[in-house]
Motif scaffolding. Structure first.
Motif, mmCIF file in Angstrom:
data_model
loop_
_atom_site.group_PDB
_atom_site.id
_atom_site.type_symbol
_atom_site.label_atom_id
_atom_site.label_comp_id
_atom_site.label_asym_id
_atom_site.label_seq_id
_atom_site.Cartn_x
_atom_site.Cartn_y
_atom_site.Cartn_z
ATOM 1 N N MET A 90 23.798 -8.177 -36.150
ATOM 2 C CA MET A 90 22.640 -7.553 -36.800
ATOM 3 C C MET A 90 21.919 -8.541 -37.712
ATOM 4 O O MET A 90 20.770 -8.330 -38.079
ATOM 5 N N LYS A 91 22.580 -9.633 -38.084
ATOM 6 C CA LYS A 91 21.934 -10.655 -38.919
ATOM 7 C C LYS A 91 20.723 -11.244 -38.211
ATOM 8 O O LYS A 91 19.745 -11.606 -38.851
ATOM 9 N N ILE A 92 20.788 -11.350 -36.890
ATOM 10 C CA ILE A 92 19.665 -11.874 -36.112
ATOM 11 C C ILE A 92 18.475 -10.932 -36.247
ATOM 12 O O ILE A 92 17.342 -11.361 -36.492
ATOM 13 N N LYS A 93 18.728 -9.659 -36.119
ATOM 14 C CA LYS A 93 17.678 -8.646 -36.226
ATOM 15 C C LYS A 93 17.053 -8.654 -37.625
ATOM 16 O O LYS A 93 15.833 -8.589 -37.766
ATOM 17 N N VAL A 94 17.885 -8.765 -38.647
ATOM 18 C CA VAL A 94 17.397 -8.783 -40.027
ATOM 19 C C VAL A 94 16.535 -10.019 -40.274
ATOM 20 O O VAL A 94 15.453 -9.918 -40.880
ATOM 21 N N ALA A 95 16.968 -11.173 -39.794
ATOM 22 C CA ALA A 95 16.204 -12.407 -39.984
ATOM 23 C C ALA A 95 14.858 -12.331 -39.268
ATOM 24 O O ALA A 95 13.832 -12.741 -39.813
ATOM 25 N N ARG A 96 14.855 -11.793 -38.061
ATOM 26 C CA ARG A 96 13.613 -11.665 -37.301
ATOM 27 C C ARG A 96 12.634 -10.737 -38.013
ATOM 28 O O ARG A 96 11.439 -11.010 -38.091
ATOM 29 N N ARG A 97 13.129 -9.654 -38.546
ATOM 30 C CA ARG A 97 12.262 -8.714 -39.256
ATOM 31 C C ARG A 97 11.755 -9.280 -40.571
ATOM 32 O O ARG A 97 10.629 -8.977 -40.985
ATOM 33 N N ASN A 98 12.566 -10.103 -41.239
ATOM 34 C CA ASN A 98 12.105 -10.746 -42.474
ATOM 35 C C ASN A 98 10.935 -11.681 -42.186
ATOM 36 O O ASN A 98 9.960 -11.717 -42.947
ATOM 37 N N VAL A 99 11.021 -12.430 -41.099
ATOM 38 C CA VAL A 99 9.924 -13.321 -40.719
ATOM 39 C C VAL A 99 8.670 -12.490 -40.448
ATOM 40 O O VAL A 99 7.573 -12.837 -40.897
ATOM 41 N N ALA A 100 8.831 -11.384 -39.754
ATOM 42 C CA ALA A 100 7.685 -10.529 -39.440
ATOM 43 C C ALA A 100 7.064 -9.946 -40.708
ATOM 44 O O ALA A 100 5.838 -9.905 -40.845
ATOM 45 N N ARG A 101 7.888 -9.524 -41.655
ATOM 46 C CA ARG A 101 7.369 -8.979 -42.914
ATOM 47 C C ARG A 101 6.577 -10.034 -43.683
ATOM 48 O O ARG A 101 5.503 -9.760 -44.210
ATOM 49 N N LEU A 102 7.137 -11.243 -43.739
ATOM 50 C CA LEU A 102 6.466 -12.326 -44.456
ATOM 51 C C LEU A 102 5.117 -12.645 -43.821
ATOM 52 O O LEU A 102 4.107 -12.793 -44.513
ATOM 53 N N LYS A 103 5.096 -12.744 -42.492
ATOM 54 C CA LYS A 103 3.851 -13.057 -41.802
ATOM 55 C C LYS A 103 2.829 -11.946 -41.952
ATOM 56 O O LYS A 103 1.631 -12.206 -42.061
ATOM 57 N N THR A 104 3.294 -10.705 -41.986
ATOM 58 C CA THR A 104 2.388 -9.565 -42.130
ATOM 59 C C THR A 104 1.699 -9.589 -43.488
ATOM 60 O O THR A 104 0.480 -9.407 -43.582
ATOM 61 N N VAL A 105 2.461 -9.824 -44.543
ATOM 62 C CA VAL A 105 1.883 -9.865 -45.893
ATOM 63 C C VAL A 105 0.906 -11.031 -46.004
ATOM 64 O O VAL A 105 -0.181 -10.888 -46.577
ATOM 65 N N LEU A 106 1.262 -12.170 -45.437
ATOM 66 C CA LEU A 106 0.372 -13.334 -45.481
ATOM 67 C C LEU A 106 -0.934 -13.035 -44.745
ATOM 68 O O LEU A 106 -2.021 -13.354 -45.234
ATOM 69 N N ARG A 107 -0.849 -12.394 -43.600
ATOM 70 C CA ARG A 107 -2.043 -12.054 -42.826
ATOM 71 C C ARG A 107 -2.907 -11.035 -43.565
ATOM 72 O O ARG A 107 -4.134 -11.132 -43.555
ATOM 73 N N GLN A 108 -2.297 -10.067 -44.210
ATOM 74 C CA GLN A 108 -3.048 -9.081 -44.986
ATOM 75 C C GLN A 108 -3.835 -9.760 -46.105
ATOM 76 O O GLN A 108 -4.982 -9.398 -46.369
ATOM 77 N N ARG A 109 -3.224 -10.743 -46.740
ATOM 78 C CA ARG A 109 -3.924 -11.472 -47.800
ATOM 79 C C ARG A 109 -5.116 -12.247 -47.240
ATOM 80 O O ARG A 109 -6.166 -12.310 -47.863
ATOM 81 N N GLU A 110 -4.938 -12.844 -46.065
ATOM 82 C CA GLU A 110 -6.039 -13.577 -45.436
ATOM 83 C C GLU A 110 -7.200 -12.647 -45.140
ATOM 84 O O GLU A 110 -8.365 -12.984 -45.350
ATOM 85 N N LEU A 111 -6.905 -11.475 -44.626
ATOM 86 C CA LEU A 111 -7.970 -10.522 -44.286
ATOM 87 C C LEU A 111 -8.651 -9.970 -45.538
ATOM 88 O O LEU A 111 -9.860 -9.706 -45.507
ATOM 89 N N ASN A 112 -7.912 -9.796 -46.612
ATOM 90 C CA ASN A 112 -8.502 -9.288 -47.855
ATOM 91 C C ASN A 112 -9.422 -10.308 -48.514
ATOM 92 O O ASN A 112 -10.347 -9.940 -49.212
ATOM 93 N N GLN A 113 -9.160 -11.607 -48.290
ATOM 94 C CA GLN A 113 -10.011 -12.637 -48.876
ATOM 95 C C GLN A 113 -11.362 -12.696 -48.182
ATOM 96 O O GLN A 113 -12.361 -13.054 -48.784
ATOM 97 N N ASN A 114 -11.413 -12.340 -46.919
ATOM 98 C CA ASN A 114 -12.670 -12.417 -46.161
ATOM 99 C C ASN A 114 -13.508 -11.235 -46.351
ATOM 100 O O ASN A 114 -13.728 -10.399 -46.909
#
Length: 65
Positions: free
Chosen positions: A41-65
């Motif tokens: 399950m550590k693999i699943k948790v790590a994959r989801r953490n990457v997705a969460r990080l990328k999602t927040v970063l993308r949301q910030r990019e869209l809010n700046q525009n």
């Protein structure tokens, strides 16, 4: 890592965390291919953490525009 914790980080810190989590994910996948992990399950948790990080970063990019 919770989304609320991620939102408190700066963009630079998020990029560093993405890199760190990606490296962890690759290492876990390699180890799992060689011999089964005690907790796959550590693999699943790590994959989801990457997705969460990328999602927040993308949301910030869209809010700046």
């Amino acid at each position: 890592m919770k989304t609320s914790e991620i939102k408190e980080l700066t963009d630079k810190e998020i990029l560093e965390r993405i890199q760190l989590e990606t490296e962890t994910l690759v290492r876990l996948n390699m180890n799992h291919a060689v011999s089964p992990l005690d907790n796959p399950m550590k693999i699943k948790v790590a994959r989801r953490n990457v997705a969460r990080l990328k999602t927040v970063l993308r949301q910030r990019e869209l809010n700046q525009n």
